[in-house]
Scaffold this motif. Structure first.
Motif, PDB file in Angstrom:
ATOM      1  N   GLY A 138       4.825  -9.067  12.102  1.00 35.00           N
ATOM      2  CA  GLY A 138       4.773 -10.498  11.832  1.00 35.00           C
ATOM      3  C   GLY A 138       5.180 -10.831  10.412  1.00 35.00           C
ATOM      4  N   LEU A 139       4.393 -11.699   9.786  1.00 38.14           N
ATOM      5  CA  LEU A 139       4.729 -12.136   8.432  1.00 38.14           C
ATOM      6  C   LEU A 139       4.656 -11.008   7.413  1.00 38.14           C
ATOM      7  CD1 LEU A 139       2.986 -15.641   8.214  1.00 38.14           C
ATOM      8  CD2 LEU A 139       5.348 -15.087   8.801  1.00 38.14           C
ATOM      9  N   ASP A 140       3.949  -9.931   7.743  1.00 38.83           N
ATOM     10  CA  ASP A 140       3.881  -8.800   6.815  1.00 38.83           C
ATOM     11  C   ASP A 140       5.236  -8.112   6.651  1.00 38.83           C
ATOM     12  OD1 ASP A 140       3.520  -8.201   9.497  1.00 38.83           O
ATOM     13  OD2 ASP A 140       2.265  -6.458   9.127  1.00 38.83           O
ATOM     14  N   LEU A 141       6.184  -8.437   7.532  1.00 44.62           N
ATOM     15  CA  LEU A 141       7.550  -7.919   7.341  1.00 44.62           C
ATOM     16  C   LEU A 141       8.182  -8.485   6.070  1.00 44.62           C
ATOM     17  CD1 LEU A 141       8.864  -8.220  11.010  1.00 44.62           C
ATOM     18  CD2 LEU A 141       8.605  -6.093   9.721  1.00 44.62           C
ATOM     19  N   LEU A 142       7.702  -9.670   5.654  1.00 42.47           N
ATOM     20  CA  LEU A 142       8.259 -10.326   4.474  1.00 42.47           C
ATOM     21  C   LEU A 142       7.746  -9.715   3.177  1.00 42.47           C
ATOM     22  CD1 LEU A 142       7.883 -14.039   5.658  1.00 42.47           C
ATOM     23  CD2 LEU A 142       9.894 -12.551   5.859  1.00 42.47           C
ATOM     24  N   ALA A 143       6.566  -9.091   3.247  1.00 41.86           N
ATOM     25  CA  ALA A 143       5.971  -8.512   2.039  1.00 41.86           C
ATOM     26  C   ALA A 143       5.255  -7.223   2.402  1.00 41.86           C
ATOM     27  CB  ALA A 143       5.012  -9.502   1.383  1.00 41.86           C
ATOM     28  N   PRO A 144       6.004  -6.173   2.751  1.00 38.84           N
ATOM     29  CA  PRO A 144       5.374  -4.906   3.156  1.00 38.84           C
ATOM     30  C   PRO A 144       4.534  -4.310   2.035  1.00 38.84           C
ATOM     31  CG  PRO A 144       7.747  -4.639   2.821  1.00 38.84           C
ATOM     32  CD  PRO A 144       7.476  -6.102   2.761  1.00 38.84           C
ATOM     33  N   GLY A 145       3.408  -3.727   2.423  1.00 36.01           N
ATOM     34  CA  GLY A 145       2.553  -3.080   1.433  1.00 36.01           C
ATOM     35  C   GLY A 145       1.568  -4.001   0.755  1.00 36.01           C
ATOM     36  N   PHE A 148      -6.593 -10.036   0.565  1.00 36.86           N
ATOM     37  CA  PHE A 148      -6.652 -11.235   1.413  1.00 36.86           C
ATOM     38  C   PHE A 148      -5.271 -11.634   1.912  1.00 36.86           C
ATOM     39  CE2 PHE A 148      -6.451 -15.830   2.006  1.00 36.86           C
ATOM     40  CZ  PHE A 148      -7.535 -16.051   2.854  1.00 36.86           C
ATOM     41  N   VAL A 149      -4.292 -11.639   1.018  1.00 36.29           N
ATOM     42  CA  VAL A 149      -2.937 -12.050   1.401  1.00 36.29           C
ATOM     43  C   VAL A 149      -2.354 -11.071   2.419  1.00 36.29           C
ATOM     44  CG1 VAL A 149      -0.585 -12.469   0.593  1.00 36.29           C
ATOM     45  CG2 VAL A 149      -2.534 -13.242  -0.772  1.00 36.29           C
ATOM     46  N   GLY A 150      -2.583  -9.781   2.191  1.00 39.45           N
ATOM     47  CA  GLY A 150      -2.093  -8.792   3.136  1.00 39.45           C
ATOM     48  C   GLY A 150      -2.713  -8.965   4.506  1.00 39.45           C
ATOM     49  N   SER A 207      -2.241 -10.679  10.101  1.00 40.01           N
ATOM     50  CA  SER A 207      -2.915 -11.365  11.208  1.00 40.01           C
ATOM     51  C   SER A 207      -2.001 -12.316  11.961  1.00 40.01           C
ATOM     52  CB  SER A 207      -4.129 -12.135  10.681  1.00 40.01           C
ATOM     53  OG  SER A 207      -5.074 -11.260  10.110  1.00 40.01           O
ATOM     54  N   ILE A 208      -0.950 -12.773  11.289  1.00 41.93           N
ATOM     55  CA  ILE A 208      -0.012 -13.701  11.933  1.00 41.93           C
ATOM     56  C   ILE A 208       1.205 -12.907  12.389  1.00 41.93           C
ATOM     57  CG2 ILE A 208       1.330 -15.818  11.676  1.00 41.93           C
ATOM     58  CD1 ILE A 208      -0.545 -16.627   9.420  1.00 41.93           C
ATOM     59  N   ASN A 209       1.170 -12.461  13.619  1.00 40.45           N
ATOM     60  CA  ASN A 209       2.250 -11.638  14.153  1.00 40.45           C
ATOM     61  C   ASN A 209       2.587 -12.076  15.577  1.00 40.45           C
ATOM     62  OD1 ASN A 209       0.586  -9.945  16.127  1.00 40.45           O
ATOM     63  ND2 ASN A 209      -0.489  -9.532  14.198  1.00 40.45           N
ATOM     64  N   VAL A 210       3.584 -11.471  16.134  1.00 36.76           N
ATOM     65  CA  VAL A 210       4.069 -11.902  17.448  1.00 36.76           C
ATOM     66  C   VAL A 210       2.997 -11.776  18.520  1.00 36.76           C
ATOM     67  CG1 VAL A 210       5.035  -9.611  17.948  1.00 36.76           C
ATOM     68  CG2 VAL A 210       5.942 -11.618  19.123  1.00 36.76           C
ATOM     69  N   PHE A 211       2.136 -10.775  18.413  1.00 40.29           N
ATOM     70  CA  PHE A 211       1.117 -10.563  19.436  1.00 40.29           C
ATOM     71  C   PHE A 211      -0.043 -11.548  19.290  1.00 40.29           C
ATOM     72  CE2 PHE A 211       3.275  -6.480  18.860  1.00 40.29           C
ATOM     73  CZ  PHE A 211       3.693  -6.240  20.162  1.00 40.29           C
ATOM     74  N   SER A 212      -0.474 -11.796  18.053  1.00 41.27           N
ATOM     75  CA  SER A 212      -1.580 -12.741  17.852  1.00 41.27           C
ATOM     76  C   SER A 212      -1.155 -14.166  18.209  1.00 41.27           C
ATOM     77  CB  SER A 212      -2.078 -12.681  16.404  1.00 41.27           C
ATOM     78  OG  SER A 212      -1.076 -13.075  15.482  1.00 41.27           O
ATOM     79  N   LEU A 220     -10.907 -15.378   8.846  1.00 44.30           N
ATOM     80  CA  LEU A 220     -11.988 -14.391   8.898  1.00 44.30           C
ATOM     81  C   LEU A 220     -11.448 -12.971   8.768  1.00 44.30           C
ATOM     82  CD1 LEU A 220     -14.232 -15.834  11.775  1.00 44.30           C
ATOM     83  CD2 LEU A 220     -14.747 -15.789   9.326  1.00 44.30           C
ATOM     84  N   LEU A 221     -10.371 -12.664   9.478  1.00 40.96           N
ATOM     85  CA  LEU A 221      -9.770 -11.334   9.403  1.00 40.96           C
ATOM     86  C   LEU A 221      -9.220 -11.056   8.005  1.00 40.96           C
ATOM     87  CD1 LEU A 221      -7.896 -11.179  12.842  1.00 40.96           C
ATOM     88  CD2 LEU A 221     -10.025 -10.033  12.198  1.00 40.96           C
ATOM     89  N   SER A 222      -8.691 -12.084   7.372  1.00 41.56           N
ATOM     90  CA  SER A 222      -8.162 -11.916   6.012  1.00 41.56           C
ATOM     91  C   SER A 222      -9.284 -11.624   5.024  1.00 41.56           C
ATOM     92  CB  SER A 222      -7.403 -13.177   5.589  1.00 41.56           C
ATOM     93  OG  SER A 222      -6.342 -13.450   6.483  1.00 41.56           O
ATOM     94  N   LEU A 223     -10.428 -12.244   5.226  1.00 42.11           N
ATOM     95  CA  LEU A 223     -11.586 -11.965   4.368  1.00 42.11           C
ATOM     96  C   LEU A 223     -12.095 -10.551   4.598  1.00 42.11           C
ATOM     97  CD1 LEU A 223     -13.536 -15.344   4.655  1.00 42.11           C
ATOM     98  CD2 LEU A 223     -12.370 -14.451   2.619  1.00 42.11           C
ATOM     99  N   LEU A 224     -12.089 -10.110   5.839  1.00 37.10           N
ATOM    100  CA  LEU A 224     -12.520  -8.741   6.135  1.00 37.10           C
ATOM    101  C   LEU A 224     -11.581  -7.705   5.515  1.00 37.10           C
ATOM    102  CD1 LEU A 224     -13.624  -9.016   9.883  1.00 37.10           C
ATOM    103  CD2 LEU A 224     -15.086  -8.706   7.883  1.00 37.10           C
ATOM    104  N   ALA A 225     -10.316  -8.096   5.350  1.00 28.17           N
ATOM    105  CA  ALA A 225      -9.346  -7.173   4.752  1.00 28.17           C
ATOM    106  C   ALA A 225      -9.721  -6.842   3.306  1.00 28.17           C
ATOM    107  CB  ALA A 225      -7.940  -7.775   4.803  1.00 28.17           C
ATOM    108  N   LEU A 226     -10.500  -7.724   2.684  1.00 29.15           N
ATOM    109  CA  LEU A 226     -10.945  -7.457   1.304  1.00 29.15           C
ATOM    110  C   LEU A 226     -11.881  -6.266   1.247  1.00 29.15           C
ATOM    111  CD1 LEU A 226     -11.651 -11.122   0.122  1.00 29.15           C
ATOM    112  CD2 LEU A 226      -9.725  -9.677  -0.526  1.00 29.15           C
TER     113      LEU A 226
END
Length: 225
Positions: free
Chosen positions: A153-160, A164-166, A171-176, A212-218
């Motif tokens: 998904g959007l992580d293709l734009l900023a790999p690695g 929170f941003v990661g 979390s925003i991808n083709v499957f979700s 919520l998932l982005s907060l858990l990523a922290l």
């Protein structure tokens, strides 16, 4: 058996599946199937999970003087993921219930949780796609837990990207998004709402879930340097 097969049918005839859910909500059969399949995929992924956890466990061993077993740690992670699956589906059902209620509709939690149970098939598809990508890359390419999450998904734009941003980008991808669309159809069919209400409620629930998932990523530990 029909309740299990509806997990596949929801991908190409969602309206018919959700109409059956409207008449008879189902939770146990689809969730049990999702847990079983996710466990199977997890076992296939075990060598990759061990490789991802290895450097972190080695770092912990150097600091504490003990050497945790990567195989056992990987198994615990696989089982833990399966255990939280019904809780995660129940959470999505709750978010849909709140969102639908905010649109002035008499929301039914049991029905919406059943909708979430069937749309969780997109989670299994993401696991399968991830396994396919990792298999092509090979175990040797895995150096941290982040490598276990191929970009869809959007992580293709900023790999690695981490933190929170990661988490937000992953979390925003083709499957979700596919799952959110199915949730919208589920709301429309099971609660007889307009498209605007169905998709609007699903989008609102999706937005809260992503945050919520982005907060858990922290809480995810940083890869060892």
């Amino acid at each position: 058996m029909g309740a299990v097969l509806d997990l596949i049918r929801v991908l190409y005839e969602p309206a018919a599946v959700f109409e059956r859910i409207r008449e008879k909500p189902r939770f146990v059969a689809p969730v049990a199937t999702v847990i079983a399949v996710s466990l199977l995929i997890g076992l296939l992924l075990r060598p990759f999970i061990e490789a991802a956890l290895g450097p972190m466990l080695a770092q912990a061993a150097a600091a504490r003087g003990g050497a945790p077993d990567a195989g056992k740690a990987a198994l615990v992670q696989i089982l833990g993921g399966a255990i939280v699956t019904p809780l995660f589906i129940a959470l999505i059902g709750g978010l849909l219930w709140v969102a639908v209620s905010l649109f002035g509709v008499d929301a039914r939690y049991r029905v919406l949780t059943s909708v979430a149970a069937y749309t969780s098939i997109t989670y299994l598809l993401q696991l399968l796609a991830g396994f396919a990508v990792l298999s092509l890359r090979g175990v040797a390419s895995i150096t941290s837990p982040l490598d276990l999450q191929p970009a869809f998904g959007l992580d293709l734009l900023a790999p690695g990207t981490t933190g929170f941003v990661g988490g937000l980008l992953r979390s925003i991808n083709v499957f979700s998004v596919w799952g959110a669309v199915l949730n919208g159809i589920g709301v429309m069919v099971t609660h007889r709402t307009s498209r605007a209400t169905g998709y609007g409620a699903a989008a609102l629930a999706f937005l809260v879930l992503v945050l919520l998932l982005s907060l858990l990523a922290l809480l995810q530990p940083a890869p060892p340097s």
